[in-house]
Design a protein around this motif. Sequence first.
Motif, PDB file in Angstrom:
ATOM      1  N   TRP A 165     -15.667  33.312  30.243  1.00  0.00           N
ATOM      2  CA  TRP A 165     -16.773  33.880  29.467  1.00  0.00           C
ATOM      3  C   TRP A 165     -16.545  35.334  29.083  1.00  0.00           C
ATOM      4  N   GLN A 166     -15.530  35.987  29.647  1.00  0.00           N
ATOM      5  CA  GLN A 166     -15.286  37.400  29.361  1.00  0.00           C
ATOM      6  C   GLN A 166     -14.253  37.635  28.259  1.00  0.00           C
ATOM      7  N   THR A 167     -13.825  36.558  27.589  1.00  0.00           N
ATOM      8  CA  THR A 167     -12.773  36.667  26.583  1.00  0.00           C
ATOM      9  C   THR A 167     -13.103  37.670  25.491  1.00  0.00           C
TER      10      THR A 167
ATOM     11  N   VAL B 149     -10.685  45.754  27.325  1.00  0.00           N
ATOM     12  CA  VAL B 149     -11.493  46.964  27.478  1.00  0.00           C
ATOM     13  C   VAL B 149     -11.420  47.522  28.892  1.00  0.00           C
ATOM     14  N   GLY B 150     -11.024  46.687  29.859  1.00  0.00           N
ATOM     15  CA  GLY B 150     -11.009  47.121  31.254  1.00  0.00           C
ATOM     16  C   GLY B 150      -9.631  47.354  31.817  1.00  0.00           C
ATOM     17  N   ALA B 151      -8.670  47.641  30.982  1.00  0.00           N
ATOM     18  CA  ALA B 151      -7.293  47.824  31.465  1.00  0.00           C
ATOM     19  C   ALA B 151      -7.199  48.930  32.516  1.00  0.00           C
ATOM     20  N   ASP B 152      -8.085  49.917  32.458  1.00  0.00           N
ATOM     21  CA  ASP B 152      -8.036  51.046  33.385  1.00  0.00           C
ATOM     22  C   ASP B 152      -9.139  50.996  34.440  1.00  0.00           C
TER      23      ASP B 152
ATOM     24  N   LEU C 183     -17.347  50.379  21.842  1.00  0.00           N
ATOM     25  CA  LEU C 183     -16.157  49.549  21.680  1.00  0.00           C
ATOM     26  C   LEU C 183     -14.996  50.347  21.089  1.00  0.00           C
ATOM     27  N   ASP C 184     -15.000  51.641  21.355  1.00  0.00           N
ATOM     28  CA  ASP C 184     -13.955  52.514  20.781  1.00  0.00           C
ATOM     29  C   ASP C 184     -12.965  53.000  21.831  1.00  0.00           C
ATOM     30  N   GLY C 185     -12.986  52.339  23.008  1.00  0.00           N
ATOM     31  CA  GLY C 185     -12.054  52.714  24.059  1.00  0.00           C
ATOM     32  C   GLY C 185     -12.587  53.758  25.024  1.00  0.00           C
ATOM     33  N   THR C 186     -13.839  54.191  24.843  1.00  0.00           N
ATOM     34  CA  THR C 186     -14.390  55.240  25.708  1.00  0.00           C
ATOM     35  C   THR C 186     -15.333  54.688  26.781  1.00  0.00           C
TER      36      THR C 186
ATOM     37  N   SER D 264      -9.082  42.879  31.708  1.00  0.00           N
ATOM     38  CA  SER D 264      -8.184  43.765  32.445  1.00  0.00           C
ATOM     39  C   SER D 264      -6.714  43.387  32.356  1.00  0.00           C
ATOM     40  N   VAL D 265      -6.392  42.100  32.145  1.00  0.00           N
ATOM     41  CA  VAL D 265      -4.988  41.677  32.204  1.00  0.00           C
ATOM     42  C   VAL D 265      -4.694  40.675  31.082  1.00  0.00           C
ATOM     43  N   ALA D 266      -3.406  40.391  30.909  1.00  0.00           N
ATOM     44  CA  ALA D 266      -2.984  39.398  29.928  1.00  0.00           C
ATOM     45  C   ALA D 266      -3.414  38.008  30.367  1.00  0.00           C
TER      46      ALA D 266
END
Length: 429
Positions: free
Chosen positions: A66-68, A73-76, A421-424, A292-294
């Motif tokens: 459901w988070q697709t 956005v959560g890579a960090d 949704l701009d990476g911030t 967060s991941v691939a």
Amino acid sequence: MKTLLSGGTVVSMDPSVGDLDHGDVLVEDGVITAVGEHIDAPDADVVDARDRIVLPGFVDNHRHTWQTAFRGVGADWTFPQWAAAMHGTVKAHYTPEDVYVTTLLGRLEALHSGITTMLDWYHVAQDHAHEDAAVAALRDAPARSVFCLGARWATADPVDDDIRRVRADVTDHGLVTMAFGLRGADDTGLDTLAGELKLADELALRTSLHTGSDGTSRPIADMHRHGLLRDTTTFVHGNGLGDDELRMIADAGGWLSVSPDVELKMGFGAPMTGRALAAGLRPTLSIDVVPSVAGDMFAAMRAALAAQRGLDGTLNARDLIASATLDAAASCGLDSRTGSITPGKEADLILLRTDDVTVFPVTDPAGSLVSAGHPGLVDTVLVAGRVVKRDGALVGVDLPALRARLLASRDRIAQAAGVPLDGTWNPRP
């Protein structure tokens, strides 16, 4: 209907079948009927498998599909940030349409990368319409899926009626089956967990349970003491469990699902792959969350191998391919149907390019796939004998329309939740 995969490098994952440098696989009415160096089948449709590795389809036994819509956005993010963002911020704004489109596109993404079987660990529960939308999405994807219905996350709300309702609709037949996502005793207490396991036993449902320890708790030992360990339970993550607790899971015939990328990035600790093997478990691999991941199994295998070999030099590529195919299928109770290229099993197969410049020349198939594999190698995918991806493209799927629906869904949820949704976006737990 007969299909002959001809001239490929067959990596069967079945010791009785073995591997073939150049071999054929015959599929009749969706079932593998023969594997050999040369199969004479003049009436079969022939799929040219030269310059291809023929492998069992990958099995991902733990993904929150459901988070697709919030991919990347959560890579960090740390785990508390992810929980605050996904569960504490956006989840409440999901409509059934949002659940449907994010589940469908997420399932197609996994299929596109060679994951023919996927357990969808659903915990975006709002009401029955949301659950039904998730099931409908999985059924609309031409793939083998397990709908793992999680109870209301981190609450002690009664779940019997909910589980029974979905179980009446999702049986053990067909491509979409069902499992029960348990709540941990640290969330709801051992009595609640015992009740859920009793319900699972009654409904003949396999179970999945997130677990781990900070070094002060002993969740598996507590379950063992109360007779709550089962051979039908897959424990997810398990970071911090004691070696004796891993042996308890192994002795009970249970399973462990390792999500190496998430565990390393979010601060769970080192993946448990090597310790699980040492304790007598056959660890399996899963993706977990794509914010967060691939979302592909190649990345998961590579992360698991790098982490374990960096720790102690153990683990090898062949172990990880087993973790991502036959062992994961067994954890889902599906190893009699899929997970290896074995006559009598359903034909869930993937053909991976060996002439691609990123892996050529392929000297050791297992080593090449784990060290350098990627979704771009997935040329052809069969599920139960049906070709669902051909020449690198999914068959009969209107991806532009689905992409547009997913973007509209993401943007609406983000606006309703008040998140950028701009990476911030930097969630505060």
